[in-house]
Design a protein around this motif. Structure first.
Motif, PDB file in Angstrom:
ATOM      1  N   SER A   9      -6.055 -18.479  13.896  1.00 57.13           N
ATOM      2  CA  SER A   9      -7.224 -17.376  14.377  1.00 57.13           C
ATOM      3  C   SER A   9      -7.247 -16.456  12.804  1.00 57.13           C
ATOM      4  N   LEU A  10      -8.350 -15.635  12.544  1.00 55.09           N
ATOM      5  CA  LEU A  10      -8.270 -14.785  11.538  1.00 55.09           C
ATOM      6  C   LEU A  10      -8.669 -13.254  12.212  1.00 55.09           C
ATOM      7  N   THR A  11      -8.466 -12.960  10.846  1.00 57.92           N
ATOM      8  CA  THR A  11      -8.177 -10.940  11.519  1.00 57.92           C
ATOM      9  C   THR A  11     -10.077 -10.673  11.313  1.00 57.92           C
ATOM     10  N   HIS A  12      -9.862 -10.538  12.301  1.00 61.38           N
ATOM     11  CA  HIS A  12     -11.713 -10.083  13.393  1.00 61.38           C
ATOM     12  C   HIS A  12     -11.685  -8.469  12.832  1.00 61.38           C
ATOM     13  N   ALA A  13     -12.797  -7.786  13.202  1.00 63.49           N
ATOM     14  CA  ALA A  13     -13.077  -6.474  12.951  1.00 63.49           C
ATOM     15  C   ALA A  13     -12.755  -5.621  13.945  1.00 63.49           C
ATOM     16  N   GLU A  14     -11.408  -5.112  13.752  1.00 62.37           N
ATOM     17  CA  GLU A  14     -11.245  -3.475  14.202  1.00 62.37           C
ATOM     18  C   GLU A  14      -9.295  -4.434  14.588  1.00 62.37           C
ATOM     19  N   LEU A  17      -4.310  -4.602  10.123  1.00 64.90           N
ATOM     20  CA  LEU A  17      -4.407  -5.442   7.919  1.00 64.90           C
ATOM     21  C   LEU A  17      -2.895  -5.723   8.280  1.00 64.90           C
ATOM     22  N   GLY A  18      -2.651  -6.470   7.816  1.00 64.45           N
ATOM     23  CA  GLY A  18      -0.356  -6.284   7.910  1.00 64.45           C
ATOM     24  C   GLY A  18       0.392  -5.784   8.378  1.00 64.45           C
ATOM     25  N   PRO A  19       1.652  -6.073   7.928  1.00 65.74           N
ATOM     26  CA  PRO A  19       2.894  -5.499   8.990  1.00 65.74           C
ATOM     27  C   PRO A  19       2.661  -3.861   8.891  1.00 65.74           C
ATOM     28  N   ILE A  20       2.986  -4.365  10.646  1.00 64.17           N
ATOM     29  CA  ILE A  20       2.700  -2.512  11.034  1.00 64.17           C
ATOM     30  C   ILE A  20       2.929  -2.095  10.266  1.00 64.17           C
ATOM     31  N   LYS A  21       4.807  -2.022  10.492  1.00 64.58           N
ATOM     32  CA  LYS A  21       5.927  -0.521  10.013  1.00 64.58           C
ATOM     33  C   LYS A  21       5.712  -0.635   8.494  1.00 64.58           C
ATOM     34  N   ILE A  22       5.154  -0.866   7.724  1.00 64.19           N
ATOM     35  CA  ILE A  22       4.844  -0.578   6.685  1.00 64.19           C
ATOM     36  C   ILE A  22       2.737  -0.737   6.024  1.00 64.19           C
ATOM     37  N   PRO A  25      -2.749   3.301   7.102  1.00 66.62           N
ATOM     38  CA  PRO A  25      -3.023   3.930   8.308  1.00 66.62           C
ATOM     39  C   PRO A  25      -4.779   3.599   8.989  1.00 66.62           C
ATOM     40  N   GLU A  26      -5.119   3.535   7.666  1.00 64.80           N
ATOM     41  CA  GLU A  26      -5.973   3.299   7.584  1.00 64.80           C
ATOM     42  C   GLU A  26      -6.600   1.845   7.742  1.00 64.80           C
ATOM     43  N   LEU A  27      -6.036   0.961   7.657  1.00 66.24           N
ATOM     44  CA  LEU A  27      -5.938  -0.383   8.299  1.00 66.24           C
ATOM     45  C   LEU A  27      -5.239  -0.603   9.388  1.00 66.24           C
ATOM     46  N   ASP A  28      -5.130  -0.270   9.762  1.00 64.76           N
ATOM     47  CA  ASP A  28      -4.860  -0.108  11.647  1.00 64.76           C
ATOM     48  C   ASP A  28      -6.146  -0.137  11.975  1.00 64.76           C
ATOM     49  N   ILE A 157      -4.554  13.911  14.733  1.00 64.88           N
ATOM     50  CA  ILE A 157      -4.110  13.782  16.493  1.00 64.88           C
ATOM     51  C   ILE A 157      -4.075  12.672  16.868  1.00 64.88           C
ATOM     52  N   ILE A 158      -5.417  11.861  15.854  1.00 61.08           N
ATOM     53  CA  ILE A 158      -5.221  10.153  16.407  1.00 61.08           C
ATOM     54  C   ILE A 158      -3.854   9.430  16.468  1.00 61.08           C
ATOM     55  N   LEU A 159      -3.593  10.202  14.730  1.00 64.38           N
ATOM     56  CA  LEU A 159      -2.538   9.210  14.236  1.00 64.38           C
ATOM     57  C   LEU A 159      -1.503  10.273  15.286  1.00 64.38           C
ATOM     58  N   PHE A 160      -0.976  10.750  15.580  1.00 62.80           N
ATOM     59  CA  PHE A 160      -0.035  11.145  16.452  1.00 62.80           C
ATOM     60  C   PHE A 160       0.267  10.007  18.051  1.00 62.80           C
TER      61      PHE A 160
END
Length: 258
Positions: A9-14, A17-22, A25-28, A157-160
Motif C-alpha cells: 500500500s501507498l500513502t494516498h491523498a488526504e 503522514l507519519g507517526p500519529i504521536k509526533i 497537525p498539517e500532515l493529518d 476548532i478543528i484541531l480540538f
C-alpha cells in the motif's frame, strides 16, 4: 515515508503522514500540498525527536510542548543544569499547531547553541539570569490556567474537535428539540464549516453539517456555539446525504465524556 518489506500500500491523498504521536497537525489531512511550508513540518518533527532523545522516550508526545504537563516537561534536576530555558523555548515554539508560527531550523539551532553555552558555563551572567527568570515565569503562567478557554479560530476548532472525537457524546439542544449522537469522524469542508459523521440505530453512518463559530472549554464540560445556516451558506455546501441539523437555530452543543 516508510517502505516495509512485503507491504504494497501507498500513502494516498488526504491520508495522514507519519507517526500519529509526533505528527504535525498539517500532515493529518492535507488536501493541497501547495498550501503548506513543509520545512516547518520538519522543524516540528525535529523538536519532537530532540525531546525523545533527551527523555529517552521512544514514543514521544502528541500536540504542542506544554510547560504545565509534568509528563513531558524537561526538569533541570534531571539534567543537572541551572536552566533549560533555551530548550523550553525551542520545543514550545517549534511544536505550535499552526506551522506559520513556528521558527525556522536556524533559530532552533541558535537555541541549542545557547543551551550548550549554558552547559559549558560560557554564557554571560546577565543572559543566564534572564533565562532563569523567563523559565520560572513561563512555568508559572502555564501552571495557572483560567477557568475556561475559548477557541474561535478555525484551525484551533478543528484541531480540538479531532482531539476529542470519538471519545465523547454530543447533545444537541435548541430549546425545542434535543438529539444525542456519538461522533466517529469530523471533516472540514469550508472555514468554520464541518461535516460530522456519527452512528445511528443499526450501526448506520449518518452525517450532519455544523457551522461552528466558537468553542468554550470548561473544567467539567465543553460548549460548542453553532450558528444558524443561511440560505446562501446552504447553497455553497455541495454534499449528499447530509442532514442540515443547524438549519434551525442551535443554541449550544454540550459535550460530556463517556
Amino acid at each position: 515515508m516508510v517502505w516495509i518489506d512485503g507491504e504494497e500500500s501507498l500513502t494516498h491523498a488526504e491520508e495522514r503522514l507519519g507517526p500519529i504521536k509526533i505528527m504535525p497537525p498539517e500532515l493529518d489531512v492535507q488536501e493541497d500540498v501547495r498550501k503548506c511550508d513543509y520545512t516547518k513540518s520538519d522543524v516540528y518533527l525535529f523538536a519532537k525527536v530532540l525531546w525523545m532523545y533527551l527523555k529517552r522516550d521512544k514514543y514521544g508526545f502528541k500536540g504542542p510542548y506544554d510547560r504545565s504537563s509534568h509528563q513531558i516537561y524537561l526538569l533541570n534536576d534531571d539534567f543537572k543544569v541551572v536552566t533549560l530555558e533555551p530548550l523550553h523555548m525551542l520545543l514550545q515554539e517549534a511544536t505550535k499547531d499552526n506551522w506559520e508560527n513556528r521558527p525556522d531550523i536556524l533559530t532552533c539551532m541558535d537555541y541549542i547553541h545557547e543551551q550548550i553555552m549554558i552547559l559549558k558555563e560560557t554564557v554571560s551572567t546577565d543572559l543566564l539570569e534572564r533565562y532563569q527568570l523567563n523559565e520560572k515565569i513561563g512555568h508559572f503562567e502555564a501552571s495557572v490556567s483560567p477557568s475556561y478557554k475559548v477557541y474561535d479560530e478555525d484551525e484551533k476548532i478543528i484541531l480540538f474537535l479531532k482531539e476529542i472525537i470519538p471519545s465523547v457524546k454530543i447533545d444537541f439542544d435548541d430549546g425545542i428539540h434535543t438529539q444525542s449522537i456519538r461522533p466517529i469522524k469530523i471533516r472540514k469542508i469550508a472555514p468554520n464549516f464541518y461535516i460530522l459523521s456519527h452512528l445511528k440505530m443499526g450501526d448506520k453512518i449518518a452525517r450532519i453539517v455544523l457551522h461552528i463559530s466558537q468553542i468554550k472549554k470548561y473544567v467539567d464540560k465543553v460548549i460548542i456555539i453553532s450558528e444558524k445556516l443561511t440560505d446562501d451558506e446552504k447553497s455553497l455546501i455541495d454534499v449528499n446525504d447530509v442532514e442540515l441539523i443547524d438549519s434551525r437555530r442551535i443554541g449550544t452543543i454540550l459535550i460530556n465524556r463517556i
